[in-house]
Enzyme design. Structure first.
Site, short mmCIF file in Angstrom:
data_model
loop_
_atom_site.label_atom_id
_atom_site.label_comp_id
_atom_site.label_asym_id
_atom_site.label_seq_id
_atom_site.Cartn_x
_atom_site.Cartn_y
_atom_site.Cartn_z
N GLY A 151 -1.42 -1.06 6.93
CA GLY A 151 -1.64 -2.42 7.43
C GLY A 151 -2.95 -3.03 6.98
N GLY A 153 -6.21 -3.62 7.19
CA GLY A 153 -7.31 -3.05 7.95
C GLY A 153 -8.59 -3.84 7.81
N LYS A 174 -10.54 -11.51 3.17
CA LYS A 174 -10.67 -10.06 3.02
C LYS A 174 -12.08 -9.65 3.40
CE LYS A 174 -9.66 -6.28 -0.15
NZ LYS A 174 -9.02 -5.91 -1.40
N ASP A 186 -14.43 -0.23 9.63
CA ASP A 186 -15.00 -1.36 10.37
C ASP A 186 -14.42 -2.71 9.97
OD1 ASP A 186 -16.17 -1.74 7.86
OD2 ASP A 186 -18.03 -0.74 8.45
N GLY A 187 -13.44 -2.70 9.06
CA GLY A 187 -12.82 -3.98 8.68
C GLY A 187 -13.69 -4.83 7.78
N ARG A 244 -8.70 -15.12 -0.41
CA ARG A 244 -7.64 -14.86 -1.39
C ARG A 244 -6.47 -15.82 -1.15
NH1 ARG A 244 -6.48 -8.46 -2.08
NH2 ARG A 244 -5.36 -8.67 -0.11
N ARG A 251 4.06 -6.79 0.51
CA ARG A 251 4.04 -5.72 -0.50
C ARG A 251 5.32 -4.88 -0.41
NH1 ARG A 251 -1.65 -4.68 -0.03
NH2 ARG A 251 -2.47 -6.65 0.74
N ASP A 336 1.67 0.26 -1.28
CA ASP A 336 1.19 -0.90 -0.52
C ASP A 336 0.31 -1.80 -1.38
OD1 ASP A 336 -0.52 1.46 -0.36
OD2 ASP A 336 -1.88 0.19 0.77
N ASP A 346 -4.73 -6.54 -4.96
CA ASP A 346 -5.70 -5.54 -4.50
C ASP A 346 -6.54 -4.97 -5.63
OD1 ASP A 346 -5.80 -5.45 -1.81
OD2 ASP A 346 -4.04 -4.17 -1.61
C1 LIG Z 1 -4.53 0.46 -2.27
O1 LIG Z 1 -3.90 1.27 -1.33
C2 LIG Z 1 -4.65 2.19 -0.56
C3 LIG Z 1 -3.87 2.58 0.62
O2 LIG Z 1 -2.65 3.11 0.23
C4 LIG Z 1 -5.99 1.72 -0.14
O3 LIG Z 1 -6.76 2.78 0.38
C5 LIG Z 1 -6.66 1.08 -1.30
O4 LIG Z 1 -7.93 0.70 -0.96
C6 LIG Z 1 -5.78 -0.08 -1.69
N1 LIG Z 1 -6.45 -1.06 -2.46
C7 LIG Z 1 -7.14 -0.90 -3.59
C8 LIG Z 1 -7.88 -2.07 -4.00
O5 LIG Z 1 -7.15 0.09 -4.22
#
Ligand SMILES: *[C@@H]1O[C@H](CO)[C@@H](O)[C@H](O)[C@H]1NC(C)=O
Ligand SMILES: *[C@@H]1O[C@H](CO)[C@@H](O)[C@H](O)[C@H]1NC(C)=O
Length: 663
Positions: A151, A153, A174, A186-187, A244, A251, A336, A346
């Site tokens: 989720g 986080g 983010k 801690d987000g 973002r 996802r 994810d 990501d």
């Molecule tokens: C990609 O996924 C994992 C969790 O599955 C996460 O820890 C990671 O930080 C995510 N994002 C990036 C930018 O790698």
């Protein structure tokens, strides 16, 4: 079996009838309901119009309050796709940079006078009218293992903005603070990783690669303690927030919340058995982001889901083909981190290839190399398999697997070769040996340690005509992009303690099963390769290396020139062909990519309070294929700079860059 074949044929027939969209970004979701209800001159941020469709279409929970009004503690969130959340304010937020082209998507200009307002709202310190912050619940396979609930986080859905152009953009902050999905964290996000995400999102867009966008990067005087190299040296770092934008941030992992207990990890999704929510999600995703599929399957949900999965498969295959062609390594391709609409999503320990190496791993902690550059296509396919499993029974697994087998490799291969042919300036019809020519080029780059971006960029000025003067000058420029002995020695330096290596070798002989079990077989193989390379390099002089490089390149250029000759003949008019070829190559071989050392320079300046490097980098990355901003910035790069480390953005990286560790 016959039923499967019939279903597949039906789904394929529909797919064929529709040409795959080849646009640079998937069409954003439409917002017809609100178009027209706009004020003519929006009052900057207050003029944004929200219409939060995801929260209406999907189950949302309101978390129980924590003790004394504190945000509610991390916990499983069953039966919901979102949990309402609230950004936690930061001390004295300040704009690091705004992306004008990204904000323009929302109908916003970005005048300097608005920076204070941007800092306030894009840090999450204040909420725009109509915003409804929430955290999205998803699961995921991390490094091949089902991890259960993950989720948002550290990220928060803010709402969806409908623009005057009738587009719908989901906004996300983010680094905005803890949510029920923060687990022990801690987000927060720190300035360093936020600058990397901000710059790379925009750089990828301007390279023409589907991606989520970044509208702003805001820093603050709040700090969190991080250990950037995981080496026991924690330090306080400034918190930052990135705004973002994407049509959606859903996802593959969003569909994994229904997964029953996993036999290997013992974990389960929080919403096992809720087939009703899966159907709700499919309906929301398809009707909002794949409206053409929704429209062409009014009555048959299985066929509709099949068409959707086929399209996700194709988009994902094309996306990873684009990554390979620009040398982009994502770094953490967990399920994810795979967008349901085929975007790059990501940005963490990503990297662009400098020296071409298919085994390049950009997450320093990924010692097994699961997410190395060369494995990305295979991993994306594996992730699609997990998506297929997550869609069953709404889409029978057998049918999804057949679609995956039918589409992925074919679409990847087609798109990859098409793009590579453009990078080589082959503008006439495809020929039998084109794939092999590309493979041999990559092999040559690998053997000579050539810089990926700069080699392709140089090829744009290759004297193609057979009567052109001899190749000496061109070869000299090309070999200057190859790795020096010193660089190679650094690249292949052994990374294990010799005693550790000896122990592992012993284990490999006495108990190979155990070695496989602890998952170190791959890293052992890599280490052995390094040792072997190292000893080869010991025996090589700089002059020998140079002459080897040169002859390897000369051989490939010979084949390339012969192939170009055929292309020219096929075109009829040599001058037109030459002009076309140069144009196509310049438009497909970037001069500037976000190399780690460039990001690093911008980060170090920003950490000492100077945001100009981030802004300058952003401007340059807006014209990666060369353009107006380029000349001015390049001059500034070469003359200015207290850092002494500054160099032209199109230089191959300095030696110290090999020591950069991104985790
Ligand atoms: C990609 O996924 C994992 C969790 O599955 C996460 O820890 C990671 O930080 C995510 N994002 C990036 C930018 O790698
Ligand atoms: C990098 O790899 C390690 C080990 O496999 C993993 O634990 C870590 O989460 C990865 N980094 C990121 C940012 O996801």
């Amino acid at each position: 079996m016959a039923a499967l074949r019939a279903a597949l044929a039906a789904s394929l027939a529909v797919a064929r009838a529709r040409p795959p969209p080849l646009g640079r970004r998937p069409p954003s979701a439409r917002c017809s309901a609100l178009a027209g209800a706009m004020e003519p001159a929006p009052r900057w941020l207050a003029g944004l119009r929200f219409d939060n469709r995801a929260l209406r279409a999907l189950p949302v929970e309101t978390p129980p309050p924590g003790p004394e009004g504190a945000p509610s503690a991390p916990r499983p969130v069953p039966g919901a796709c979102f949990s309402r959340a609230r950004p936690e304010p930061l001390r004295r937020p300040r704009v690091v940079a705004l992306s004008e082209p990204a904000l323009a998507l929302l109908g916003l200009d970005a005048p300097p006078a608005r920076e204070a307002e941007a800092a306030l709202f894009f840090s999450g310190n204040a909420l725009l009218p109509g915003a409804e912050p929430a955290a999205h619940c998803y699961c995921g396979h991390q490094f091949g293992q089902f991890a259960g609930q993950l989720g948002d986080g550290a990220a928060m859905y803010v709402g969806e903005v409908c623009t005057e152009a009738g587009e719908r953009w989901e906004l996300q902050l983010k680094g905005a603070g803890p949510t029920p999905f923060s687990r022990q964290a801690d987000g927060r996000k720190v300035l360093r990783s936020s600058i990397r995400e901000f710059l790379c999102s925009e750089a990828m867009f301007h390279l023409g690669i589907p991606t989520t966008r970044a509208g702003s990067c805001v820093s603050s005087q709040s700090t969190v303690v991080r250990d950037p190299f995981y080496d026991g040296n924690p330090r306080p770092e400034p918190c930052a927030v990135v705004l973002r934008l994407a049509p959606t941030f859903l996802r593959f992992g969003s569909f994994e919340i229904f997964k029953p207990r996993d036999e290997h990890t013992g974990r389960a999704g929080p919403s096992v058995g809720r087939d009703d929510i899966r159907l709700q999600m499919l309906d929301y995703v398809i009707s909002t982001f794949y409206p053409e599929i929704q429209a062409s399957h009014p009555g048959d949900p299985v066929q509709k889901h099949a068409a959707f999965f086929r399209e996700v498969t194709r988009r994902t295959a094309r996306l990873v083909a684009e990554w390979q062609c620009v040398g982009f390594c994502h770094g953490v391709l967990n399920t994810d981190n795979m967008s349901i609409v085929g975007l790059t999503i990501d940005y963490g320990p990503f990297g662009f290839l400098d020296r071409y190496d298919p085994g390049h791993v950009c997450n320093a902690s990924d010692t097994a190399g699961r997410y190395s550059y060369g494995k990305q296509p295979e991993v994306c396919r594996w992730n699609l398999q997990k998506l297929a499993e997550a869609l069953d029974p709404a889409l029978p697994l057998e049918l999804a697997e057949a679609i995956l087998a039918q589409e992925f490799d074919a679409e990847f291969g087609r798109h990859y070769l098409q793009k590579m042919r453009r990078k080589l300036g082959l503008v006439q019809t495809e020929q039998e040996g084109d794939g092999a020519l590309v493979a041999q080029l990559l092999e040559t780059m690998h053997l000579t340690g050539a810089d990926f971006t700069n080699s392709f960029s140089l090829l744009s000025s290759f004297p193609a005509a057979p009567e052109s003067p001899d190749l000496d000058e061109f070869l000299a420029a090309l070999t200057a992009q190859c790795a020096s002995l010193e660089e190679l020695r650094l690249a292949f330096r052994p990374q294990m303690d010799p005693r550790q290596l000896a122990m592992m070798l012993m284990l490999a002989q006495s108990n190979p099963q155990l070695l496989a079990l602890i998952g170190t077989r791959a890293s052992l193989a890599r280490e052995l390769e390094r040792v072997e390379q190292q000893s080869r390099l010991e025996q090589l002089s700089e002059a020998e290396l140079h002459s080897k490089n040169r002859s390897r390149w000369a051989a490939w250029l010979h084949d390339y020139r012969a192939r170009l000759e055929k292309d020219r003949e096929a075109s009829g008019d040599a001058a037109t062909w030459q002009a076309e070829r140069t144009r196509v190559m310049r438009a497909n071989n970037p001069k500037y990519v976000l190399r780690n050392y460039i990001a690093q320079g911008a980060i170090e300046a920003a950490e000492s309070g100077d945001f100009s490097e981030v802004r300058r980098g952003l401007k340059l990355l807006e014209t990666p294929y060369g353009g107006e901003a380029e000349a001015a910035s390049e001059v500034a790069a070469e003359t200015g700079g207290a850092a002494g480390r500054r160099r032209s953005y199109s230089s191959k990286p300095p030696l110290w860059a090999a020591e950069l560790c991104v985790t």
